[in-house]
Design an enzyme around this catalytic site. Structure first.
Site, PDB file in Angstrom:
ATOM      1  N   LEU A 197     -13.203   3.622   2.286  1.00 55.21           N
ATOM      2  CA  LEU A 197     -13.788   3.872   3.610  1.00 55.21           C
ATOM      3  C   LEU A 197     -13.857   2.562   4.383  1.00 55.21           C
ATOM      4  O   LEU A 197     -14.720   2.391   5.234  1.00 55.21           O
ATOM      5  CB  LEU A 197     -15.193   4.467   3.468  1.00 55.21           C
TER       6      LEU A 197
ATOM      7  N   CYS B 245       3.364   2.777  -1.384  1.00 52.64           N
ATOM      8  CA  CYS B 245       3.005   4.150  -1.774  1.00 52.64           C
ATOM      9  C   CYS B 245       2.508   5.031  -0.635  1.00 52.64           C
ATOM     10  O   CYS B 245       3.121   6.054  -0.341  1.00 52.64           O
ATOM     11  CB  CYS B 245       1.995   4.108  -2.910  1.00 52.64           C
TER      12      CYS B 245
ATOM     13  N   ASP C   8      16.017  -3.440 -17.242  1.00 52.76           N
ATOM     14  CA  ASP C   8      16.182  -3.543 -15.791  1.00 52.76           C
ATOM     15  C   ASP C   8      17.617  -3.955 -15.493  1.00 52.76           C
ATOM     16  O   ASP C   8      18.218  -4.754 -16.208  1.00 52.76           O
ATOM     17  CB  ASP C   8      15.200  -4.569 -15.211  1.00 52.76           C
TER      18      ASP C   8
ATOM     19  N   LYS D 124       0.066  13.644  -7.824  1.00 50.80           N
ATOM     20  CA  LYS D 124       0.318  12.281  -7.354  1.00 50.80           C
ATOM     21  C   LYS D 124       0.365  12.225  -5.825  1.00 50.80           C
ATOM     22  O   LYS D 124      -0.291  11.413  -5.181  1.00 50.80           O
ATOM     23  CB  LYS D 124       1.617  11.761  -7.969  1.00 50.80           C
TER      24      LYS D 124
ATOM     25  N   LYS E 100       5.090   5.823   2.140  1.00 51.39           N
ATOM     26  CA  LYS E 100       6.235   6.542   1.581  1.00 51.39           C
ATOM     27  C   LYS E 100       5.829   7.925   1.075  1.00 51.39           C
ATOM     28  O   LYS E 100       6.546   8.904   1.291  1.00 51.39           O
ATOM     29  CB  LYS E 100       6.787   5.683   0.428  1.00 51.39           C
TER      30      LYS E 100
ATOM     31  N   THR F 145       7.438   7.994  -8.617  1.00 46.66           N
ATOM     32  CA  THR F 145       6.950   9.082  -7.764  1.00 46.66           C
ATOM     33  C   THR F 145       8.147   9.820  -7.180  1.00 46.66           C
ATOM     34  O   THR F 145       8.927   9.234  -6.432  1.00 46.66           O
ATOM     35  CB  THR F 145       6.081   8.509  -6.631  1.00 46.66           C
TER      36      THR F 145
ATOM     37  N   GLU G 255      -1.829  -1.989  -6.676  1.00 46.28           N
ATOM     38  CA  GLU G 255      -1.367  -3.374  -6.778  1.00 46.28           C
ATOM     39  C   GLU G 255      -2.570  -4.296  -6.590  1.00 46.28           C
ATOM     40  O   GLU G 255      -3.484  -3.991  -5.836  1.00 46.28           O
ATOM     41  CB  GLU G 255      -0.282  -3.648  -5.735  1.00 46.28           C
TER      42      GLU G 255
ATOM     43  N   ARG H   6       5.840  -4.913   1.368  1.00 45.96           N
ATOM     44  CA  ARG H   6       6.478  -3.659   1.773  1.00 45.96           C
ATOM     45  C   ARG H   6       5.538  -2.876   2.701  1.00 45.96           C
ATOM     46  O   ARG H   6       4.393  -2.634   2.363  1.00 45.96           O
ATOM     47  CB  ARG H   6       6.831  -2.811   0.539  1.00 45.96           C
TER      48      ARG H   6
ATOM     49  N   ASN I 115      -2.594  10.508  -3.287  1.00 47.29           N
ATOM     50  CA  ASN I 115      -2.290   9.417  -2.362  1.00 47.29           C
ATOM     51  C   ASN I 115      -2.473   9.848  -0.910  1.00 47.29           C
ATOM     52  O   ASN I 115      -2.977   9.086  -0.087  1.00 47.29           O
ATOM     53  CB  ASN I 115      -0.876   8.884  -2.596  1.00 47.29           C
TER      54      ASN I 115
HETATM   55  C1  UDX Z   1       7.221   2.356  -8.451  1.00 48.79           C
HETATM   56  C2  UDX Z   1       7.729   3.783  -8.605  1.00 48.79           C
HETATM   57  O1  UDX Z   1       8.784   3.834  -9.448  1.00 48.79           O
HETATM   58  C3  UDX Z   1       7.903   4.412  -7.288  1.00 48.79           C
HETATM   59  O2  UDX Z   1       8.421   5.699  -7.401  1.00 48.79           O
HETATM   60  C4  UDX Z   1       6.519   4.478  -6.761  1.00 48.79           C
HETATM   61  O3  UDX Z   1       6.427   5.252  -5.627  1.00 48.79           O
HETATM   62  C5  UDX Z   1       6.052   3.069  -6.498  1.00 48.79           C
HETATM   63  O4  UDX Z   1       6.042   2.375  -7.685  1.00 48.79           O
HETATM   64  P1  UDX Z   1       7.912  -0.080  -8.068  1.00 48.79           P
HETATM   65  O5  UDX Z   1       7.565  -0.404  -9.465  1.00 48.79           O
HETATM   66  O6  UDX Z   1       7.007  -0.523  -6.983  1.00 48.79           O
HETATM   67  O7  UDX Z   1       8.127   1.508  -7.942  1.00 48.79           O
HETATM   68  O8  UDX Z   1       9.388  -0.442  -7.720  1.00 48.79           O
HETATM   69  P2  UDX Z   1      10.125  -1.836  -7.748  1.00 48.79           P
HETATM   70  O9  UDX Z   1       9.118  -2.928  -7.834  1.00 48.79           O
HETATM   71  O10 UDX Z   1      11.096  -1.756  -6.665  1.00 48.79           O
HETATM   72  O11 UDX Z   1      10.858  -1.812  -9.161  1.00 48.79           O
HETATM   73  C6  UDX Z   1      11.894  -1.002  -9.513  1.00 48.79           C
HETATM   74  C7  UDX Z   1      12.694  -1.723 -10.601  1.00 48.79           C
HETATM   75  O12 UDX Z   1      13.683  -0.864 -11.099  1.00 48.79           O
HETATM   76  C8  UDX Z   1      13.404  -2.987 -10.117  1.00 48.79           C
HETATM   77  O13 UDX Z   1      13.107  -4.056 -10.977  1.00 48.79           O
HETATM   78  C9  UDX Z   1      14.883  -2.622 -10.170  1.00 48.79           C
HETATM   79  O14 UDX Z   1      15.712  -3.717 -10.477  1.00 48.79           O
HETATM   80  C10 UDX Z   1      14.887  -1.579 -11.280  1.00 48.79           C
HETATM   81  N1  UDX Z   1      16.000  -0.618 -11.205  1.00 48.79           N
HETATM   82  C11 UDX Z   1      16.214   0.085 -10.068  1.00 48.79           C
HETATM   83  C12 UDX Z   1      16.798  -0.421 -12.319  1.00 48.79           C
HETATM   84  O15 UDX Z   1      16.599  -1.050 -13.354  1.00 48.79           O
HETATM   85  N2  UDX Z   1      17.803   0.502 -12.250  1.00 48.79           N
HETATM   86  C13 UDX Z   1      18.071   1.218 -11.127  1.00 48.79           C
HETATM   87  O16 UDX Z   1      18.984   2.024 -11.099  1.00 48.79           O
HETATM   88  C14 UDX Z   1      17.252   0.999  -9.984  1.00 48.79           C
HETATM   89  C1  UDX Z   2      -2.002   3.191  -4.076  1.00 44.15           C
HETATM   90  C2  UDX Z   2      -2.964   4.111  -4.841  1.00 44.15           C
HETATM   91  O1  UDX Z   2      -4.321   3.700  -4.586  1.00 44.15           O
HETATM   92  C3  UDX Z   2      -2.680   4.076  -6.322  1.00 44.15           C
HETATM   93  O2  UDX Z   2      -3.512   5.019  -6.987  1.00 44.15           O
HETATM   94  C4  UDX Z   2      -1.200   4.352  -6.621  1.00 44.15           C
HETATM   95  O3  UDX Z   2      -0.904   5.721  -6.544  1.00 44.15           O
HETATM   96  C5  UDX Z   2      -0.278   3.526  -5.745  1.00 44.15           C
HETATM   97  O4  UDX Z   2      -0.670   3.573  -4.359  1.00 44.15           O
HETATM   98  P1  UDX Z   2      -1.746   0.591  -3.604  1.00 44.15           P
HETATM   99  O5  UDX Z   2      -0.908   1.049  -2.468  1.00 44.15           O
HETATM  100  O6  UDX Z   2      -1.196  -0.380  -4.573  1.00 44.15           O
HETATM  101  O7  UDX Z   2      -2.227   1.853  -4.480  1.00 44.15           O
HETATM  102  O8  UDX Z   2      -3.102  -0.038  -3.038  1.00 44.15           O
HETATM  103  P2  UDX Z   2      -4.462   0.557  -2.438  1.00 44.15           P
HETATM  104  O9  UDX Z   2      -5.585  -0.234  -2.979  1.00 44.15           O
HETATM  105  O10 UDX Z   2      -4.537   2.019  -2.582  1.00 44.15           O
HETATM  106  O11 UDX Z   2      -4.327   0.191  -0.877  1.00 44.15           O
HETATM  107  C6  UDX Z   2      -3.373   0.810  -0.046  1.00 44.15           C
HETATM  108  C7  UDX Z   2      -3.558   0.373   1.381  1.00 44.15           C
HETATM  109  O12 UDX Z   2      -4.736   0.904   1.942  1.00 44.15           O
HETATM  110  C8  UDX Z   2      -3.642  -1.143   1.583  1.00 44.15           C
HETATM  111  O13 UDX Z   2      -2.866  -1.508   2.706  1.00 44.15           O
HETATM  112  C9  UDX Z   2      -5.102  -1.389   1.868  1.00 44.15           C
HETATM  113  O14 UDX Z   2      -5.308  -2.509   2.681  1.00 44.15           O
HETATM  114  C10 UDX Z   2      -5.492  -0.112   2.589  1.00 44.15           C
HETATM  115  N1  UDX Z   2      -6.913   0.231   2.464  1.00 44.15           N
HETATM  116  C11 UDX Z   2      -7.453   0.538   1.256  1.00 44.15           C
HETATM  117  C12 UDX Z   2      -7.704   0.293   3.619  1.00 44.15           C
HETATM  118  O15 UDX Z   2      -7.238   0.035   4.728  1.00 44.15           O
HETATM  119  N2  UDX Z   2      -9.014   0.659   3.492  1.00 44.15           N
HETATM  120  C13 UDX Z   2      -9.576   0.984   2.297  1.00 44.15           C
HETATM  121  O16 UDX Z   2     -10.771   1.322   2.270  1.00 44.15           O
HETATM  122  C14 UDX Z   2      -8.766   0.908   1.137  1.00 44.15           C
END
Ligand code: UDX
Ligand code: UDX
Length: 458
Positions: free
Chosen positions: A277, A287, A36, A231, A290, A127, A164, A354, A235
């Site tokens: 649901l 996710c 990182d 993917k 975005k 992604t 998450e 986020r 989503n």
């Molecule tokens: C991930 C996926 O990579 C993203 O595409 C997906 O849609 C969501 O989940 P996430 O793990 O949530 O992203 O991202 P984040 O928690 O922001 O972590 C990214 C890490 O990469 C950070 O620790 C950052 O410091 C590191 N980074 C970023 C590098 O090491 N090099 C870089 O050039 C940019």
């Molecule tokens: C999502 C995808 O589920 C996972 O497969 C991966 O691609 C990353 O993105 P995440 O965003 O971490 O995961 O959480 P998720 O449990 O999917 O919830 C997303 C959002 O939907 C949250 O804000 C949650 O509160 C909301 N949600 C979820 C609802 O409002 N109703 C539901 O029934 C389920």
């Protein structure tokens, strides 16, 4: 844990996705180096501290010993590596497209450190927009050409599906593993990497027992473009499913139906399924917002419209506004009122704020000159960092947030909120009004405790 099929893995980006994946792969017996660019993060990880709140992650990180190291130097991670997994963030650009500049920068850097004759499988887990995997391949090929280095690099797209708050569970017990590649070597190596998951031969980590009758997950092998699309489509579908039930919830309110009953009755149809649901404040996080936006941006590039995705996004945005309207309808005048917001994380089990619906509602209420108190069991620091200049009283307990308030809004369904002593809290508030943005409280019990209860579609 060392075994003959163990691989050496470099994971670039130790955020939610990279760190979870790295910790899990180390538990499976592979040797993992997490890379990182953030020295503070690397230092924390070396000390066995997780920069993010994710259940069991820190315990497993500490238990990983020699299997898992961290560095800021990519060259160190690539030494002897069989696989390099790119898991850096892909934040949205102003036009909604996912920004792949970090992914490409990492690809370039990988190519700069490859040595003559080295064999490496480069895996994109971030992604990324359709076509990005090809772009990564061409970036690496170009740098190798410039350096006049011959290396055998294979490419694969390997999207993640972890939620998450359930990240390790989803990694160890996936529904499927998707690998998009045109290269047999990449398929072979990734099958080897994930074999313990595909065959479920690993010892479950403490606290994460294998679910009973867990079916072996299939390895879905396909072309890179389809993998990238899987993917986004998955989503977008899940986001649409939630928006669908939220739209139904609005009508339930008008006709006097209870959306939780409707969702139960619908979900028992196996073609529909009961998950995702849950009506409420709608979706947030890193996710769904975005990825739906990115999908539309890709479509726009091809002159194509996606009205269903647009509707899902519109319903989701409306859901947040409706919450403010519900408060306003109940309290009549919002200006000068004190409202307690319980829950700032975009979902329970994480400190991630986020695109959190609760944070958005907080902003909207501030614009209405509401005096705000906010509490979250784990995301309070992250929320303060995200809204540093906002006039919010950050509370350290739910009780403190509710003291003398005119209303309370539940924005995240943390279990803690379900077990609060609501009868006592009713006596501590100026007016006991609860807007249950996640439908997690029992309306009858709350009314019996003296509350005016407002839910979503019930
Ligand atoms: C991930 C996926 O990579 C993203 O595409 C997906 O849609 C969501 O989940 P996430 O793990 O949530 O992203 O991202 P984040 O928690 O922001 O972590 C990214 C890490 O990469 C950070 O620790 C950052 O410091 C590191 N980074 C970023 C590098 O090491 N090099 C870089 O050039 C940019
Ligand atoms: C999502 C995808 O589920 C996972 O497969 C991966 O691609 C990353 O993105 P995440 O965003 O971490 O995961 O959480 P998720 O449990 O999917 O919830 C997303 C959002 O939907 C949250 O804000 C949650 O509160 C909301 N949600 C979820 C609802 O409002 N109703 C539901 O029934 C389920």
């Amino acid at each position: 844990m060392q075994n003959s099929s163990a691989l050496q893995v470099a994971i670039v980006g130790t955020g939610y996705v990279g760190l979870t994946t790295g910790v899990a792969l180390a538990h499976l017996g592979h040797t993992v180096v997490g890379v990182d660019q953030d020295p503070g993060k690397v230092q924390m990880l070396r000390e066995g501290r997780s920069p993010i709140h994710e259940v069991h992650l820190e315990d497993l990180l500490r238990a990983s010993g020699e299997q898992l190291r961290f560095t800021t130097h990519l060259s160190e991670g690539l030494q002897g590596a069989d696989v390099a997994i790119i898991a850096v963030g892909t934040p949205p650009k102003p036009n909604g497209e996912a920004d792949t500049r970090y992914v490409e920068a990492v690809a370039r850097e990988i190519a700069q450190h490859l040595t003559e004759g080295q064999r490496l499988v480069v895996v994109v887990k971030s992604t990324v927009p359709i076509g990005s995997n090809q772009r990564v391949a061409s970036v690496i090929a170009r740098v190798l050409r410039e350096r006049q280095v011959q290396a055998h690099v294979s490419f694969a797209s390997n999207p993640e599906f972890l939620r998450e708050g359930m990240a390790l569970y989803d990694t160890f017990y996936p529904d499927r593993i998707v690998v998009g590649t045109a290269d047999d070597h990449a398929t072979t190596v990734l099958r080897q990497l994930y074999r313990p998951l595909l065959e479920q031969t690993f010892t479950p980590p403490p606290g994460l027992p294998r679910p009973s009758a867990f079916p072996l997950p299939p390895l879905v092998t396909t072309d890179t473009t389809s993998a990238e699309m899987i993917k986004y489509a998955a989503n977008a579908f899940l986001a649409t499913k939630i928006s669908f039930i939220n739209e139904i919830a609005g009508l339930c309110e008008r006709v006097g139906a209870d959306v939780t009953e409707v969702a139960r009755g619908m979900g028992l149809d196996t073609r529909i399924g009961s998950r995702f649901l849950q009506a409420g404040l709608g979706w947030g996080g890193s996710c769904f917002p975005k990825d739906t936006q990115a999908l539309q941006a890709v479509a726009a590039e091809y002159g194509y419209t996606m009205p269903i995705i647009q509707a899902a996004r519109d319903v989701n945005a409306r859901q947040r506004k409706l919450m403010v309207e519900k408060l306003q309808r109940t309290l009549k005048v919002l200006r000068g009122r004190t409202v307690a917001v319980l829950g700032l994380a975009f979902k329970p089990g994480t400190d991630d704020v986020r695109d959190s619906a609760g944070m958005d509602v907080l902003r909207m209420l501030l614009e209405c000159d509401v005096h705000l108190r906010a509490y979250d069991p784990v995301a309070l620091d992250a929320a303060q960092r995200a809204l540093p200049d906002m006039e919010v009283d950050w509370a350290y307990t739910a009780q403190e947030a509710l003291e003398g308030a005119d209303a309370v809004l539940i924005a995240t369904e943390w279990e803690e909120f379900q077990t609060l002593d609501w009868a006592v809290l009713a006596t501590r508030m100026r007016t006991p009004v609860v807007v249950d943005g996640r439908n997690v409280l029992n309306p009858a019990a709350l009314r019996a405790a003296g509350f005016t209860y407002v839910g979503v579609g019930r």
